[in-house]
Design a protein around this motif. Structure first.
Motif, PDB file in Angstrom:
ATOM      1  N   ASP A   1       0.867  -1.287  -0.055  1.00 16.16           N
ATOM      2  CA  ASP A   1       0.094  -0.121  -0.057  1.00 16.16           C
ATOM      3  C   ASP A   1       0.896   1.179   0.079  1.00 16.16           C
ATOM      4  O   ASP A   1       0.466   2.196  -0.680  1.00 16.16           O
ATOM      5  N   LEU A   2       1.852   1.260   0.766  1.00 12.37           N
ATOM      6  CA  LEU A   2       2.741   2.499   0.856  1.00 12.37           C
ATOM      7  C   LEU A   2       3.388   2.854  -0.467  1.00 12.37           C
ATOM      8  O   LEU A   2       3.340   4.076  -0.876  1.00 12.37           O
TER       9      LEU A   2
ATOM     10  N   GLU B   1       2.126   1.933  -3.356  1.00  8.38           N
ATOM     11  CA  GLU B   1       0.940   2.275  -4.428  1.00  8.38           C
ATOM     12  C   GLU B   1       0.515   3.610  -3.966  1.00  8.38           C
ATOM     13  O   GLU B   1      -0.019   4.316  -5.005  1.00  8.38           O
ATOM     14  N   ALA B   2       0.269   4.108  -2.616  1.00  8.89           N
ATOM     15  CA  ALA B   2      -0.311   5.261  -2.327  1.00  8.89           C
ATOM     16  C   ALA B   2       0.761   6.340  -2.775  1.00  8.89           C
ATOM     17  O   ALA B   2       0.116   7.627  -3.415  1.00  8.89           O
TER      18      ALA B   2
ATOM     19  N   ILE C   1      -0.168   6.650  -6.840  1.00 10.46           N
ATOM     20  CA  ILE C   1      -1.567   7.399  -6.794  1.00 10.46           C
ATOM     21  C   ILE C   1      -1.406   8.873  -6.952  1.00 10.46           C
ATOM     22  O   ILE C   1      -2.014   9.583  -7.661  1.00 10.46           O
TER      23      ILE C   1
ATOM     24  N   ALA D   1       8.226   1.025  13.444  1.00  9.09           N
ATOM     25  CA  ALA D   1       8.104   2.014  12.410  1.00  9.09           C
ATOM     26  C   ALA D   1       6.694   1.336  11.527  1.00  9.09           C
ATOM     27  O   ALA D   1       5.935   2.113  10.928  1.00  9.09           O
TER      28      ALA D   1
ATOM     29  N   ARG E   1       2.475  -3.202   9.862  1.00  5.39           N
ATOM     30  CA  ARG E   1       1.659  -4.214   9.270  1.00  5.39           C
ATOM     31  C   ARG E   1       2.494  -4.748   8.086  1.00  5.39           C
ATOM     32  O   ARG E   1       3.180  -3.907   7.276  1.00  5.39           O
TER      33      ARG E   1
ATOM     34  N   ARG F   1      -9.154  -1.374  -8.087  1.00  9.29           N
ATOM     35  CA  ARG F   1      -7.598  -1.280  -8.388  1.00  9.29           C
ATOM     36  C   ARG F   1      -7.415  -1.171  -9.632  1.00  9.29           C
ATOM     37  O   ARG F   1      -6.331  -0.473 -10.241  1.00  9.29           O
TER      38      ARG F   1
ATOM     39  N   ALA G   1      -7.795   2.271 -10.778  1.00 13.75           N
ATOM     40  CA  ALA G   1      -6.724   3.323 -10.226  1.00 13.75           C
ATOM     41  C   ALA G   1      -5.666   2.780 -11.075  1.00 13.75           C
ATOM     42  O   ALA G   1      -4.748   3.736 -11.081  1.00 13.75           O
TER      43      ALA G   1
ATOM     44  N   LEU H   1      -3.773   0.082 -10.489  1.00 18.30           N
ATOM     45  CA  LEU H   1      -2.912  -0.785  -9.672  1.00 18.30           C
ATOM     46  C   LEU H   1      -2.938  -2.270 -10.238  1.00 18.30           C
ATOM     47  O   LEU H   1      -1.884  -2.871  -9.796  1.00 18.30           O
TER      48      LEU H   1
ATOM     49  N   LEU I   1      -6.084  10.550  -9.857  1.00 17.81           N
ATOM     50  CA  LEU I   1      -7.016  10.010  -8.882  1.00 17.81           C
ATOM     51  C   LEU I   1      -6.654  10.315  -7.589  1.00 17.81           C
ATOM     52  O   LEU I   1      -5.272  10.542  -7.360  1.00 17.81           O
TER      53      LEU I   1
ATOM     54  N   MET J   1      -6.933   8.179  -3.724  1.00 14.49           N
ATOM     55  CA  MET J   1      -7.235   6.852  -3.173  1.00 14.49           C
ATOM     56  C   MET J   1      -7.108   6.686  -1.761  1.00 14.49           C
ATOM     57  O   MET J   1      -5.923   7.183  -1.311  1.00 14.49           O
TER      58      MET J   1
ATOM     59  N   PHE K   1      -6.635   4.109   1.376  1.00 11.38           N
ATOM     60  CA  PHE K   1      -6.434   2.271   1.324  1.00 11.38           C
ATOM     61  C   PHE K   1      -7.033   2.182   2.661  1.00 11.38           C
ATOM     62  O   PHE K   1      -7.105   2.964   3.703  1.00 11.38           O
TER      63      PHE K   1
ATOM     64  N   SER L   1      -5.582   0.330   4.604  1.00  8.27           N
ATOM     65  CA  SER L   1      -4.616   0.255   5.799  1.00  8.27           C
ATOM     66  C   SER L   1      -4.258   1.690   6.066  1.00  8.27           C
ATOM     67  O   SER L   1      -3.310   2.200   6.696  1.00  8.27           O
TER      68      SER L   1
ATOM     69  N   ALA M   1      -2.192   3.322   4.517  1.00  4.81           N
ATOM     70  CA  ALA M   1      -1.122   3.514   3.817  1.00  4.81           C
ATOM     71  C   ALA M   1      -0.437   4.934   4.002  1.00  4.81           C
ATOM     72  O   ALA M   1       0.036   5.593   2.949  1.00  4.81           O
ATOM     73  N   LEU M   2      -0.382   5.369   5.281  1.00  3.21           N
ATOM     74  CA  LEU M   2       0.228   6.641   5.523  1.00  3.21           C
ATOM     75  C   LEU M   2       1.952   6.154   5.707  1.00  3.21           C
ATOM     76  O   LEU M   2       2.279   5.363   6.306  1.00  3.21           O
ATOM     77  N   TRP M   3       2.602   7.108   4.888  1.00  2.00           N
ATOM     78  CA  TRP M   3       4.128   6.721   5.252  1.00  2.00           C
ATOM     79  C   TRP M   3       4.825   6.975   6.487  1.00  2.00           C
ATOM     80  O   TRP M   3       4.725   8.116   6.977  1.00  2.00           O
ATOM     81  N   PRO M   4       5.323   6.084   7.033  1.00  2.00           N
ATOM     82  CA  PRO M   4       5.648   6.004   8.494  1.00  2.00           C
ATOM     83  C   PRO M   4       6.850   6.846   8.773  1.00  2.00           C
ATOM     84  O   PRO M   4       6.902   7.465   9.888  1.00  2.00           O
TER      85      PRO M   4
ATOM     86  N   ARG N   1      -5.949   8.809  11.768  1.00  2.00           N
ATOM     87  CA  ARG N   1      -5.195   8.141  10.749  1.00  2.00           C
ATOM     88  C   ARG N   1      -6.033   8.379   9.504  1.00  2.00           C
ATOM     89  O   ARG N   1      -5.779   8.657   8.277  1.00  2.00           O
TER      90      ARG N   1
ATOM     91  N   ARG O   1      -4.648  13.569   2.593  1.00  2.00           N
ATOM     92  CA  ARG O   1      -3.603  13.426   1.734  1.00  2.00           C
ATOM     93  C   ARG O   1      -4.351  13.476   0.356  1.00  2.00           C
ATOM     94  O   ARG O   1      -3.931  13.755  -0.647  1.00  2.00           O
TER      95      ARG O   1
END
Lengths: 576, 360
Positions: free
Chosen positions: A185-186, A188-189, A192, A290, A293, B47, B50, B52, B81, B83, B85, B87, B89-92, B143, B150
């Motif tokens: 996901d990271l 793909e995000a 996007i 960090a 998942r 997907r 998108a 993907l 687009l 999207m 997710f 999860s 999908a935030l970048w940690p 989150r 975002r």
């Protein structure tokens, strides 16, 4: 489902008399004599007062010497620079092999991991053969350095190059594992919101795997600090002394009288190794939180038009790094005498014939190494199974401590362990009244100390995944503990123990660092033999012997690989 | 703002077909929910829109422009687009601000404008003040909001949401549903929302597309899905409909259908031809009357459970063993009690081929 996978840990069961306690006492004695005493005595010896009675005199004297200062500096430079090389190569390879649709990725992965299977002294030998004035391969191309000049590998640069290649697989494995845990996901995000693959790599993937890169780098650094084979073969003729070779030269020149001094030098090696391992542990603790998942692994990026050029470049690079030196090794072994140009007419198998049947000393080394490796792997397996059982399944405190201590002899540089073994086994044994110093047994003692971990880790890992219900069910039907160990647990861990035993055999069979300090006439090992043939200037014979050893190790690696894949997933270090 | 056209889309993972010829037109500015049980292909369809995943065959257009079709594929980064997710999908390794800003930077937006757009996106989702937090330091709901910020900061022409509420508790889920409605109203952007929760789909969407086994079952307003399900799957999946085998006799003058249920003649609505059919009954279509009431169907109370304000009553029909009907009552009957049923409403479907074969 979650309820099934997290069973309540069984209450530790009290140990019964006398079989179990005797067994545990034996394990305790093993770790005490082979692990605690050598490393403990090393410290005591190094911390002794000097001849004039001043505090820490031995350390002060040893550290004040000019040769020490130079070797310390050289070690830092060689380890630092080779780590940098390992990181660049290992990370680059991991990114290319795991994130792109490069052709032949599985084969490339195997070739990149190849240096891990080849002991450092043989890698060094191969590069000497490839890069020197009498290089059969560069000679064919007309690129060899002019005759009479020094081999360019006999230098700091050569040490950095060969160690950097030797340890790149450590970084590669760490980074590949890190990449596998980056959630899809990271990535793909990022795409996007408009980031192209190159920018996704720079801004998202690299920051996410930074901890893995650092952990791999720390491992490569620790390995470089403790490396003996490369500086021995490249540094000694090139007059570039590192701490490991300084210790070797001192002990070789002055004998056990300098034990205190080399112990003091060894402190520095231990300190550097601990620093590297501590950094790695801290990074691993920190990075645990960090990424919270793991998801499916991301699809590889399509290289598109670049696929062919990048693929060709990668293949050429990997073949140059991994395969060409081995070809040079074989070619050197086929040269009838040093300096003769290799061609179809001059090609000869005389060197192979000589190492296989022409020299009593080499044959003795074959017998010695085989017997040592066999005994060491058998005993380590026999010790590892009950130790892991008591520590993991029975959660016995003493066994858990012994398990922890068993890490130490593998974590410290081999040179350090060898000094500790000498200190403990130089005086006559109590009761028996004779010393095993200079005999076969002292090398075996060193192997039993160093390689126990290689059997213990896979067995313990397997026991950790075993349902505690198996042990409990045997308890319910009234099976006494030692029978449970023998009839229930041993069959389960057998494949892991076998894989570990084979790893030990592989490591011991071509081991150099320990035996270089512990051998004496009659107890030469194959590692020592290769080293001495090369040292005497008989490069073709050294290359032939190294080729034979490497072939044997490759066959063993194949067997380990099959056992690992079939029966004991997750225990073979190169399988990711 | 944009329309989406999916034309004859197929997709397989290995040998398993996931989409078997899907045609779907999403109108500009619409809020469409893709609803179906897990494994029905709804996430794959999202997907594919998108970029993907790659289509097996078929075509996908956005605003009439071909995104993917024979010989053409537009990369996800070029589709403009948004999207969200499942999860998030935030970048940690990035702060909340960097997470929102990253896409703007990738699209070449100048720094001052970037700052202003990040601020307004975070204000829109109520995260002002948490700009410097790392995603790990946010609660689940925060989150979710950060992921939404975002997405909207880029003013995408379509926002794709992949089960965005699945990881939230019931209370937060309700609050976020209202948030989605508000953002949709304010931005006018096309929303495509994947969910397996029928009540969520009905509460949010203008139209719902129900999928099953890689095929679209029905696309329509929530009211249409509930009142006039097109297939047995839709009837069962949406609103807990009981499905009973009936014989369709014919259409009466008033436009209603005459059917026989276990020898009992009733009038209902539907679009089935004469022959075997299925009657879909919702709890509010069933009226419980005293036993042996004239013109009613005998039944027995199997189970009673309190649902707050009313009782859900599970009924079995002696005439139709193996079938259950749920009804709703203000007073609790006794389990085992004999009652009679009358029906008001219901919807008749043509029976699927399997039922037809059985009847024949």
């Amino acid at each position: 489902m979650a309820a099934v996978s997290t069973p309540r840990p069984p209450r530790p069961e009290r140990l019964r008399i006398p079989g179990e306690q005797l067994l545990l006492a034996g394990l305790f004695l093993y770790v005490l004599v082979l692990v605690v005493l050598p490393l403990g005595r090393l410290f005591i010896e190094g911390l002794k007062q000097g001849e004039a009675g001043e505090w820490l005199g031995v350390v002060r004297e040893a550290w004040a010497g000019r040769s020490f200062g130079r070797a310390f500096w050289n070690t830092l430079v060689a380890a630092g620079a080779s780590t940098l090389l390992s990181v660049v190569l290992g990370t680059g390879a991991a990114l290319l092999l795991r994130l792109t649709d490069l052709p032949g990725r599985a084969a490339l992965m195997f070739l990149m991991l190849l240096p891990m299977l080849i002991p450092p002294q043989i890698s060094a030998l191969a590069w000497i053969g490839l890069g020197g004035p009498s290089s059969p391969i560069l000679g064919l191309l007309g690129l060899a350095p002019p005759p009479g000049t020094t081999n360019p590998l006999y230098s700091m640069g050569g040490i950095i190059w060969v160690m950097g290649l030797e340890h790149a697989p450590l970084v590669l494995l760490a980074v590949a594992a890190g990449l596998a845990s980056v959630p899809r996901d990271l990535i793909e995000a990022g795409r996007i919101v408009g980031a192209r693959p190159a920018r996704v790599v720079v801004h998202i993937i690299l920051p996410a795997i930074a901890p893995s890169v650092l952990a791999g780098a720390a491992l490569a650094f620790v390995s470089a600090i403790g490396n003996f084979g490369v500086p021995a073969l490249l540094g000694i003729p090139g007059r570039v002394t590192l701490l490991t070779t300084l210790i070797y030269q001192r002990l070789n020149g002055f004998g056990p009288s300098v034990l205190g001094e080399v112990a003091a030098i060894a402190f520095v090696l231990v300190g550097l190794a601990i620093a590297g391992l501590a950094i790695r542990t801290i990074i691993q603790r920190r990075s645990g939180a960090a990424i919270d998942r793991t998801g499916p692994i991301a699809d590889p990026f399509a290289l598109g038009r670049l696929r062919l050029p990048v693929g060709v470049l990668t293949w050429v690079g990997v073949l140059l790094i991994s395969v060409l030196p081995l070809l040079a090794l074989i070619a050197t072994a086929l040269v009838p005498a040093l300096g003769v140009k290799l061609s179809l007419e001059t090609l000869s198998f005389a060197n192979f014939a000589w190492v296989l049947s022409g020299s009593a000393m080499v044959q003795r080394a074959f017998v010695n190494s085989t017997i040592l490796a066999l005994i060491a792997s058998a005993i380590c397996c026999i010790v590892a199974v009950p130790l892991a059982y008591f520590a993991v399944t029975r959660r016995n405190r003493l066994a858990q401590l012994l398990d922890l201590l068993s890490d130490a002899p593998y974590a410290v540089p081999g040179t350090v362990l060898a000094i500790g073994i000498i200190i403990v086994f130089l005086p006559p044994l109590p009761v028996l009244g004779f010393s095993i110093y200079g005999s076969f047994a002292i090398i075996l003692a060193a192997y039993l100390s160093r390689f126990l971990l290689l059997a213990l880790r896979p067995v313990a890992a397997t026991l950790r995944t075993v349902d505690p219900g198996l042990e409990e069910a045997a308890r319910i039907v009234g099976t006494p503990p030692l029978r449970r160990l023998w009839h229930v647990m041993t069959p389960i861990v057998l494949p892991s123990a076998l894989a570990g035993g084979l790893l030990i055999f592989m490591s011991a069979f071509n081991e150099l660092t320990l035996s270089a300090l512990l051998w004496s006439t009659g107890t030469e090992t194959l590692g020592v033999m290769v080293f001495f043939l090369q040292y005497e200037g008989n490069s073709p014979a050294a290359a032939a012997l190294a080729t034979v050893i490497t072939a044997a190790v490759m066959i063993l690696a194949l067997i380990v690989d099959v056992i690992g894949r079939r029966f004991a997933p997750g225990v073979v270090p190169w399988q990711v | 703002m944009a329309s989406v056209d999916v034309i004859a889309a197929t997709k397989s993972f290995g040998k398993t077909p996931v989409l078997r010829g899907v045609d779907l037109a999403i109108a500009d500015g619409e809020f469409l929910a893709l609803l179906g049980p897990s494994g029905c292909g709804k996430t794959t369809l999202l997907r594919l829109i998108a970029g993907l995943e790659r289509l097996g065959s078929g075509e996908i257009r956005i605003d009439g422009e071909v995104m993917e079709g024979p010989g053409r594929f537009v990369d996800p980064e070029d589709r403009h687009l948004g999207m969200v997710f499942q999860s998030y999908a935030l970048w940690p390794h990035m702060s909340v601000r960097r997470n929102v800003e990253f896409g703007l930077a990738m699209r070449g937006v100048a720094r001052p404008e970037r700052r202003q757009r990040v601020a307004s996106a975070l204000a829109a989702v109520g995260l002002t003040g948490l700009e410097d937090r790392r995603p790990q330091a946010l609660s689940g709901g925060q989150r979710q909001r950060a992921a939404l910020a975002r997405c909207i900061a880029l003013s995408p022409r379509i926002i794709l949401l992949d089960e965005p509420l699945a990881n939230l508790d019931a209370h937060l889920r309700h609050a976020m549903q209202q948030e989605f409605r508000r953002l949709h109203r304010e931005t006018g952007t096309t929303f495509v929302f994947v969910t397996h929760d029928q009540s969520e789909a009905m509460a949010l969407a203008d139209r719902v597309a129900v999928m099953d086994k890689g095929q679209l079952q029905q696309v329509g307003t929530p009211e249409a899905l509930y009142a006039e399900p097109a297939t047995a799957m839709v009837a069962a999946f949406v609103g807990k409909g009981a499905l009973l085998p009936v014989a369709v006799e014919g259409r009466s003058q008033g436009g209603s259908l005459s059917i026989t249920l276990a020898g009992h003649r009733i009038e209902s609505r539907g679009d089935a031809a004469p022959g075997p059919g299925l009657l879909c009954l919702r709890p509010d279509d069933v009226v419980i009357v005293p036993a042996n009431f004239p013109g009613s169907l005998p039944a027995r109370v199997a189970e009673v459970s309190y649902r707050g304000g009313h009782y859900a009553v599970d009924l079995v029909l002696p005439a139709l063993p193996g079938h259950r009907i749920e009804a709703s009552m203000r007073h609790a009957p006794q389990p085992g009690e004999a009652v009679s049923l009358q029906f008001e409403g219901g919807w008749v479907l043509a029976a699927p081929d399997a039922v037809r074969a059985e009847a024949a």
